[in-house]
Scaffold this motif. Structure first.
Motif, PDB file in Angstrom:
ATOM      1  N   GLU A   1      -3.413  26.782 -40.290  1.00  0.00           N
ATOM      2  CA  GLU A   1      -3.476  28.152 -40.794  1.00  0.00           C
ATOM      3  C   GLU A   1      -3.952  29.113 -39.713  1.00  0.00           C
ATOM      4  O   GLU A   1      -3.547  30.278 -39.682  1.00  0.00           O
TER       5      GLU A   1
ATOM      6  N   THR B   1       1.406  18.040 -45.990  1.00  0.00           N
ATOM      7  CA  THR B   1       0.018  18.502 -46.046  1.00  0.00           C
ATOM      8  C   THR B   1      -0.227  19.620 -45.034  1.00  0.00           C
ATOM      9  O   THR B   1       0.119  19.495 -43.860  1.00  0.00           O
ATOM     10  N   GLU B   2      -0.830  20.710 -45.494  1.00  0.00           N
ATOM     11  CA  GLU B   2      -1.148  21.827 -44.612  1.00  0.00           C
ATOM     12  C   GLU B   2      -2.521  21.631 -43.990  1.00  0.00           C
ATOM     13  O   GLU B   2      -3.440  21.090 -44.617  1.00  0.00           O
TER      14      GLU B   2
ATOM     15  N   GLN C   1      -7.500  17.495 -42.076  1.00  0.00           N
ATOM     16  CA  GLN C   1      -7.529  18.481 -43.161  1.00  0.00           C
ATOM     17  C   GLN C   1      -8.843  19.254 -43.237  1.00  0.00           C
ATOM     18  O   GLN C   1      -8.936  20.239 -43.971  1.00  0.00           O
TER      19      GLN C   1
END
Length: 369
Positions: free
Chosen positions: A61, A209-210, A346
């Motif tokens: 992000e 998965t971000e 993550q």
């Protein structure tokens, strides 16, 4: 953050692919292409350094403070030191390993013209000839030689085959996976770590998965000879998690099961805050773990710091028995490590302040006490 299902079949398959691809330090091009092919399959962009270290990128992000996760794909091996009148080859080690583990090893000699199979033997290899001397002869690289599987009777025959001083010798890995989950092989250090990292990347990609921040998987090619991650880091990397082996031996707290977290090695303590973040993640997600200190051990983390990189480092390992010999690990440790790596990717950045190379006191952490 969540636990992501792992493709354990892929973990086994890619580990065997890596183990069957010869890559002594200095002769790593083929394993570099293998890892690149896996990254291309996952559609993960990457770059290569001049010598072949791989720097991949998983976008997050935000782009900083970003992190790296590193495993090395070079291994121990040998090199021709001299051509002997008896048609055998004098050897020196590539990397640091004891010649007693080389005695009896099947291996491949790579020359400018091709490759040849052979065996590393002690100078006195036959009890029928030397009797008790085979048990009393010294051990060391000056007391072994390479017997090439060709019609070679002397120096002229070696020259005819194109054998030269400096030719590489790759030791057979001979992997075996038992029904009890143990994996026996040479060069699990650090082919198993590379397999763990690739498996974690496969899981992240497969599940979409971000990630909160950019993550750079690194595959280095010279850890066994000391330089490792020194020239492979992106300059803006703030955190580096290294995956390597942890020695299970008397006096050590490592285990062949779960994750072994190294608190300090020959280069000194690892970063307090990043190491404890890793411990916290293991506790939070129920990943079996233990801590250890390695006195005669260094990794990619040490190479990165010695090269002047101001980066927080931590070392997570799979417990390994008989390191730098005929090694043994358990699949449980690899699976536990892969879970931890996916969770770490993550997790948020350790400290937002770390995006700056140097800055004010505000935001700098404090250790307990």
């Amino acid at each position: 953050m969540r636990l992501i299902p792992l493709d354990t079949e892929y973990l086994t398959d890619v580990l065997l692919k890596l183990l069957y691809t010869a890559s002594p330090s200095g002769y790593t091009d083929r394993v570099v292409h293998l890892v690149c092919e896996e990254l291309e399959r996952f559609e993960i962009p990457f770059e290569l350094t001049r010598r072949g270290a791989i720097r991949a990128t998983l976008k997050g992000e935000v782009s900083e403070p970003d992190r790296a996760i590193v495993a090395h794909i070079d291994t121990l091996g040998a090199m021709v030191k001299g051509l002997k009148e008896n048609g055998r080859l004098e050897l020196v080690p590539v990397g640091h390993w004891n010649a007693r583990f080389a005695e009896g090893a099947r291996a491949t000699l790579y020359t400018d013209l091709g490759q040849h199979r052979g065996t590393i033997l002690p100078l006195k290899a036959s009890g029928h000839t030397f009797g008790p001397e085979i048990d009393t002869q010294p051990s060391g690289w000056e007391h072994v030689e390479f017997r090439i599987d060709e019609r070679v009777r002397g120096l002229p025959d070696l020259l005819r085959l194109g054998v030269h001083v400096g030719d590489f010798i790759a030791i057979d890995t001979s992997p075996e996976i038992t029904t009890t989950g143990f994996i026996n092989s040479r060069h699990l250090d650090d082919k198993a770590g590379a397999a763990v990292l690739l498996t974690a990347l496969e899981a992240i990609r497969r599940t979409g998965t971000e990630l909160p921040v950019d993550c750079h998987p690194l595959f280095t090619i010279s850890e066994e000879v000391g330089s490792g991650a020194s020239g492979a880091l992106h300059q803006d990397v703030a955190e580096m998690l290294t995956i390597d082996n942890g020695t299970t031996a008397p006096g050590q707290n490592s285990s062949e099961f779960g994750v072994t977290i190294c608190m300090a090695d020959l280069g000194g303590p690892f970063d307090y805050h990043l190491t404890h973040r890793v411990i916290q993640l293991c506790q939070e997600f129920g990943i079996r773990h233990q801590r250890d200190v390695f006195r005669y051990y260094r990794s990619d983390s040490a190479a990165a710091l010695e090269a002047g990189n101001d980066v927080r480092t931590a070392l997570v390992t799979f417990g390994i028995d008989a390191s730098h010999g005929y090694e043994r690990i358990h699949f449980d440790a690899l699976e536990s490590l892969a879970k931890l790596v996916t969770i770490y990717m993550q997790s948020p950045a350790l400290y937002p302040r770390d995006r700056y190379d140097i800055g004010p006191r505000a935001g700098f952490p404090t250790q307990p006490g």
